[in-house]
Design an enzyme around this catalytic site. Structure first.
Site, short mmCIF file in Angstrom:
data_model
loop_
_atom_site.label_atom_id
_atom_site.label_comp_id
_atom_site.label_asym_id
_atom_site.label_seq_id
_atom_site.Cartn_x
_atom_site.Cartn_y
_atom_site.Cartn_z
N LYS A 200 1.01 -1.31 -0.06
CA LYS A 200 -0.14 -0.09 -0.10
C LYS A 200 0.88 1.27 -0.11
CE LYS A 200 -3.52 2.49 2.74
NZ LYS A 200 -4.60 2.41 3.83
N LYS A 253 -2.27 -1.90 -3.77
CA LYS A 253 -3.15 -0.65 -3.92
C LYS A 253 -1.97 0.69 -4.01
CE LYS A 253 -5.98 1.87 -0.53
NZ LYS A 253 -6.17 1.87 0.96
C1 PBG Z 1 -7.55 3.34 5.70
C2 PBG Z 1 -7.60 3.17 4.31
C3 PBG Z 1 -7.50 4.37 3.27
C4 PBG Z 1 -8.13 3.59 1.73
C5 PBG Z 1 -8.28 2.23 2.41
N1 PBG Z 1 -8.40 2.35 3.54
C6 PBG Z 1 -6.96 5.62 3.18
C7 PBG Z 1 -5.66 5.92 3.28
O1 PBG Z 1 -4.97 5.33 3.75
O2 PBG Z 1 -5.34 7.15 3.58
C8 PBG Z 1 -7.92 4.42 0.59
C9 PBG Z 1 -9.01 3.69 -0.31
C10 PBG Z 1 -9.33 4.62 -1.44
O3 PBG Z 1 -8.77 5.58 -1.58
O4 PBG Z 1 -10.31 4.18 -2.28
N2 PBG Z 1 -6.09 3.61 6.00
#
Ligand code: PBG
Length: 329
Positions: A200, A253
């Site tokens: 991520k 992601k």
């Molecule tokens: C929680 C989380 C996030 C997303 C999924 N889980 C936001 C982040 O990390 O700031 C992003 C999902 C999206 O942008 O569709 N931490």
């Protein structure tokens, strides 16, 4: 060139001559079962509010969530990923593991009223902390890893107790998969799979989500815990480590700008891989479509195929409903 002579170049167009032959050689497929639909659930009553930066995506309170779920049933989408927006936030995300918290209540509601859904719950602190970071802060505003693990484990357990089918830690703390597996096993939830956001990146593509989930950090950014997109060597290591700790399914992601990473991970590991096509990817396509600049569904389908071609088994997408409709045609 005379008849019988070997041609100097290959005629690739032979396999593209008509639709039947194009379909005959087709080797990438998208089916409804691949789709995971994210849902934002807000604590409160009678809420259905559209997210300004994500037209077509809504926050629902539990009493209205059936409007969304019934539509998913009709479309044949069975996998959902839940995000909660609590009324009360604090420094330590205590609301996230309240047994009567918004997600816990939502899981129970879904399990009592529907029997088709695979309920996947995102595990993170950022929607539940008043500072908006994904963990517990020290006095300098740095997210403390090991202290945060305790909180994440409590959240995972409380979602499992409420009836979650899968837990999906997205916080990016080191060691969280092991900690979550441990607490689940200790409490007889050893059969709940961990879908880990192993890869991520710290990404501007999450911008609209932070409106949706009300989870933008109040100061600083997430670069000290989410991955650095200017560094390519840790993706494999992150996945290997999460698998070692007990992860069952791996999320990469964002998706579109990281197809190389999806490919690399899927070439290396024989495990299910989920591509998360995030909020910014949705909003960009939506905005261009609303301007009449692109053919929305053709763009979306092409992107989904690209993710599958790169090696994704399943795809988390805000376009899941439209894709399901398109696939029915
Ligand atoms: C929680 C989380 C996030 C997303 C999924 N889980 C936001 C982040 O990390 O700031 C992003 C999902 C999206 O942008 O569709 N931490």
């Amino acid at each position: 060139m005379k008849k019988g002579e070997v041609e100097m170049f290959k005629r690739h167009r032979k396999l593209r001559r008509n639709e039947v032959i194009r379909n005959l050689v087709k080797d990438v497929y998208v089916v409804k079962e691949d789709l995971i639909y994210p849902i934002f659930i807000e604590e409160g009553e009678n809420i259905k509010s559209e997210i300004p930066s994500m037209p077509g995506i809504f926050r629902y309170s539990i009493d209205r969530i059936s409007e969304e779920l019934d539509e998913l049933v009709k479309l044949g989408i069975n996998s959902i990923l839940l995000f909660g927006i609590p009324k009360n936030k604090d420094a330590c995300a205590t609301e996230a593991y309240n047994e009567n918290g918004v997600i816990q209540n939502a899981i129970r509601f879904i399990k009592e009223n529907y029997d088709n859904f695979l309920v996947i719950c995102d595990i993170c602190c950022c929607e539940y902390t008043n500072h908006g970071h994904c963990g517990i802060l020290d006095e300098n505003g740095y997210v403390r890893n090991d202290e945060t693990l305790e909180v994440l484990a409590k959240i995972a357990l409380s979602y499992a107790e409420a009836g979650a089918d899968i837990v999906a830690p997205s916080d990016m703390m080191d060691g969280r998969v092991e900690k979550i597996c441990e607490i689940l096993a200790e409490n007889n939830f050893e059969n709940i799979p961990i879908m880990a956001y192993s890869v991520k990146y710290s990404s501007a593509f999450y911008g609209p989500f932070r409106d949706a989930a009300d989870s933008a950090p109040q100061f600083g950014d997430r670069k000290s815990y989410q991955m650095n997109f200017q560094y390519s060597k840790d993706a494999i290591d992150e996945v290997a480590e999460d698998l070692r700790q007990g992860a069952d399914i791996i999320i990469v992601k964002p998706a579109m700008a990281y197809l190389d990473v999806i490919k690399k991970v899927s070439d290396k590991f024989e495990v299910p891989i989920v591509a998360y096509s995030v909020s910014g990817e949705y909003s960009m396509v939506k905005a261009a479509a609303q301007n009449g600049w692109i053919d929305e569904m053709k763009i979306v389908i092409e992107q989904i195929y690209a993710m599958k071609r790169a090696g994704a088994n399943a795809i988390i997408t805000y376009y899941a409903k439209e894709v399901a409709k398109y696939l029915e045609k």
